[in-house]
Write a protein that holds these residues in place. Structure first.
Motif, PDB file in Angstrom:
ATOM      1  N   TRP A  17       0.848  -1.198   0.000  1.00 38.63           N
ATOM      2  CA  TRP A  17       0.000   0.000   0.000  1.00 38.63           C
ATOM      3  C   TRP A  17       0.883   1.248   0.000  1.00 38.63           C
ATOM      4  O   TRP A  17       0.669   2.176  -0.783  1.00 38.63           O
ATOM      5  CB  TRP A  17      -0.957   0.004   1.178  1.00 38.63           C
ATOM      6  CG  TRP A  17      -1.552   1.360   1.452  1.00 38.63           C
ATOM      7  CD1 TRP A  17      -1.405   2.109   2.569  1.00 38.63           C
ATOM      8  CD2 TRP A  17      -2.376   2.154   0.569  1.00 38.63           C
ATOM      9  NE1 TRP A  17      -2.074   3.307   2.434  1.00 38.63           N
ATOM     10  CE2 TRP A  17      -2.672   3.361   1.216  1.00 38.63           C
ATOM     11  CE3 TRP A  17      -2.873   1.952  -0.710  1.00 38.63           C
ATOM     12  CZ2 TRP A  17      -3.450   4.363   0.640  1.00 38.63           C
ATOM     13  CZ3 TRP A  17      -3.648   2.960  -1.292  1.00 38.63           C
ATOM     14  CH2 TRP A  17      -3.927   4.146  -0.619  1.00 38.63           C
ATOM     15  N   HIS A  20       2.354   1.724  -3.342  1.00 34.31           N
ATOM     16  CA  HIS A  20       1.344   2.249  -4.265  1.00 34.31           C
ATOM     17  C   HIS A  20       1.279   3.779  -4.140  1.00 34.31           C
ATOM     18  O   HIS A  20       1.297   4.491  -5.150  1.00 34.31           O
ATOM     19  CB  HIS A  20      -0.021   1.624  -3.957  1.00 34.31           C
ATOM     20  CG  HIS A  20      -1.139   2.191  -4.764  1.00 34.31           C
ATOM     21  ND1 HIS A  20      -1.484   1.710  -6.012  1.00 34.31           N
ATOM     22  CD2 HIS A  20      -1.993   3.215  -4.504  1.00 34.31           C
ATOM     23  CE1 HIS A  20      -2.502   2.423  -6.487  1.00 34.31           C
ATOM     24  NE2 HIS A  20      -2.829   3.332  -5.589  1.00 34.31           N
ATOM     25  N   TYR A  41      -7.307   3.625  -1.992  1.00 37.63           N
ATOM     26  CA  TYR A  41      -7.214   2.413  -1.183  1.00 37.63           C
ATOM     27  C   TYR A  41      -8.193   1.354  -1.690  1.00 37.63           C
ATOM     28  O   TYR A  41      -7.860   0.168  -1.729  1.00 37.63           O
ATOM     29  CB  TYR A  41      -7.443   2.700   0.304  1.00 37.63           C
ATOM     30  CG  TYR A  41      -7.031   1.511   1.151  1.00 37.63           C
ATOM     31  CD1 TYR A  41      -5.678   1.236   1.351  1.00 37.63           C
ATOM     32  CD2 TYR A  41      -7.972   0.651   1.686  1.00 37.63           C
ATOM     33  CE1 TYR A  41      -5.280   0.131   2.090  1.00 37.63           C
ATOM     34  CE2 TYR A  41      -7.583  -0.456   2.429  1.00 37.63           C
ATOM     35  CZ  TYR A  41      -6.242  -0.708   2.630  1.00 37.63           C
ATOM     36  OH  TYR A  41      -5.849  -1.815   3.345  1.00 37.63           O
ATOM     37  N   PHE A  44      -6.544  -0.092  -4.675  1.00 42.43           N
ATOM     38  CA  PHE A  44      -5.458  -0.957  -4.222  1.00 42.43           C
ATOM     39  C   PHE A  44      -6.009  -2.281  -3.695  1.00 42.43           C
ATOM     40  O   PHE A  44      -5.471  -3.349  -4.005  1.00 42.43           O
ATOM     41  CB  PHE A  44      -4.638  -0.254  -3.135  1.00 42.43           C
ATOM     42  CG  PHE A  44      -3.671  -1.173  -2.448  1.00 42.43           C
ATOM     43  CD1 PHE A  44      -2.479  -1.528  -3.059  1.00 42.43           C
ATOM     44  CD2 PHE A  44      -3.960  -1.699  -1.203  1.00 42.43           C
ATOM     45  CE1 PHE A  44      -1.586  -2.402  -2.438  1.00 42.43           C
ATOM     46  CE2 PHE A  44      -3.088  -2.568  -0.569  1.00 42.43           C
ATOM     47  CZ  PHE A  44      -1.894  -2.918  -1.196  1.00 42.43           C
ATOM     48  N   GLU A  45      -7.072  -2.231  -2.922  1.00 41.23           N
ATOM     49  CA  GLU A  45      -7.681  -3.457  -2.380  1.00 41.23           C
ATOM     50  C   GLU A  45      -8.110  -4.407  -3.503  1.00 41.23           C
ATOM     51  O   GLU A  45      -7.930  -5.625  -3.386  1.00 41.23           O
ATOM     52  CB  GLU A  45      -8.898  -3.132  -1.505  1.00 41.23           C
ATOM     53  CG  GLU A  45      -8.553  -2.619  -0.124  1.00 41.23           C
ATOM     54  CD  GLU A  45      -8.117  -3.727   0.834  1.00 41.23           C
ATOM     55  OE1 GLU A  45      -8.275  -4.921   0.519  1.00 41.23           O
ATOM     56  OE2 GLU A  45      -7.593  -3.385   1.894  1.00 41.23           O
ATOM     57  N   TRP A  48      -4.946  -5.913  -4.867  1.00 43.33           N
ATOM     58  CA  TRP A  48      -4.372  -6.829  -3.878  1.00 43.33           C
ATOM     59  C   TRP A  48      -5.142  -8.152  -3.850  1.00 43.33           C
ATOM     60  O   TRP A  48      -4.558  -9.223  -3.754  1.00 43.33           O
ATOM     61  CB  TRP A  48      -4.360  -6.178  -2.497  1.00 43.33           C
ATOM     62  CG  TRP A  48      -3.735  -7.046  -1.458  1.00 43.33           C
ATOM     63  CD1 TRP A  48      -4.368  -7.811  -0.532  1.00 43.33           C
ATOM     64  CD2 TRP A  48      -2.338  -7.277  -1.264  1.00 43.33           C
ATOM     65  NE1 TRP A  48      -3.461  -8.496   0.239  1.00 43.33           N
ATOM     66  CE2 TRP A  48      -2.198  -8.183  -0.190  1.00 43.33           C
ATOM     67  CE3 TRP A  48      -1.181  -6.804  -1.889  1.00 43.33           C
ATOM     68  CZ2 TRP A  48      -0.964  -8.626   0.273  1.00 43.33           C
ATOM     69  CZ3 TRP A  48       0.051  -7.241  -1.426  1.00 43.33           C
ATOM     70  CH2 TRP A  48       0.147  -8.140  -0.370  1.00 43.33           C
TER      71      TRP A  48
END
Length: 149
Positions: A17, A20, A41, A44-45, A48
């Motif tokens: 994170w 990123h 986020y 990103f999640e 991920w």
């Protein structure tokens, strides 16, 4: 320098994170004029959750992350991020050159996408990638292996 790749695990999530943010915040501010941490986020999640991330280790120290997809007709470098402390040491060039060789050995082009305002664009051009298309946000680039006789 010994470069290795290992699957990322739950303990690596915070590192990825932060990477990123370090890798994309400046580009987003330049290209889009803003950075929404909550939106980033969530994005990103999603990335991920794909489970595609691998740690880049240089001399057994984590220096970045990478994600690569192998499709029937091409390889796609979906992510490569080198922590700023380890940039400008040739790591990214070395890794991408190895991927070019891997794709070439398989007879496939290597493709990637790069934001229009990303400094990585010049690196990809220097390594021989060509723009194959463009949208409002990114260049779509390809390194095609030379034709075999």
């Amino acid at each position: 320098m010994l470069i290795q790749f290992e699957p990322a695990n739950a303990q690596d999530k915070n590192f990825f994170w932060n990477l990123h943010v370090l890798s994309f915040k400046e580009v987003f501010l330049s290209q889009f004029g803003g950075w929404d941490p909550a939106d980033q986020y969530r994005y990103f999640e999603q990335k991920w959750a794909s489970g595609d991330f691998r740690k880049i280790l240089a001399n057994r120290r984590i220096v970045g992350g990478i994600a690569l997809k192998d499709y029937p007709d091409h390889l796609e470098l979906t992510e490569i991020q080198i922590h700023p402390m380890f940039q400008n040491q040739g790591l990214g060039s070395c890794i991408i050159s190895d991927l070019i060789d891997k794709a070439g050995a398989a007879g496939k082009p290597l493709r990637l996408h790069v934001f229009l305002h990303s400094q990585a664009f010049r690196l990809y051009q220097r390594l021989g990638f060509k723009i194959i298309s463009q949208d409002h946000y990114q260049y779509h680039m390809e390194y095609a292996p030379p034709a075999r006789d």
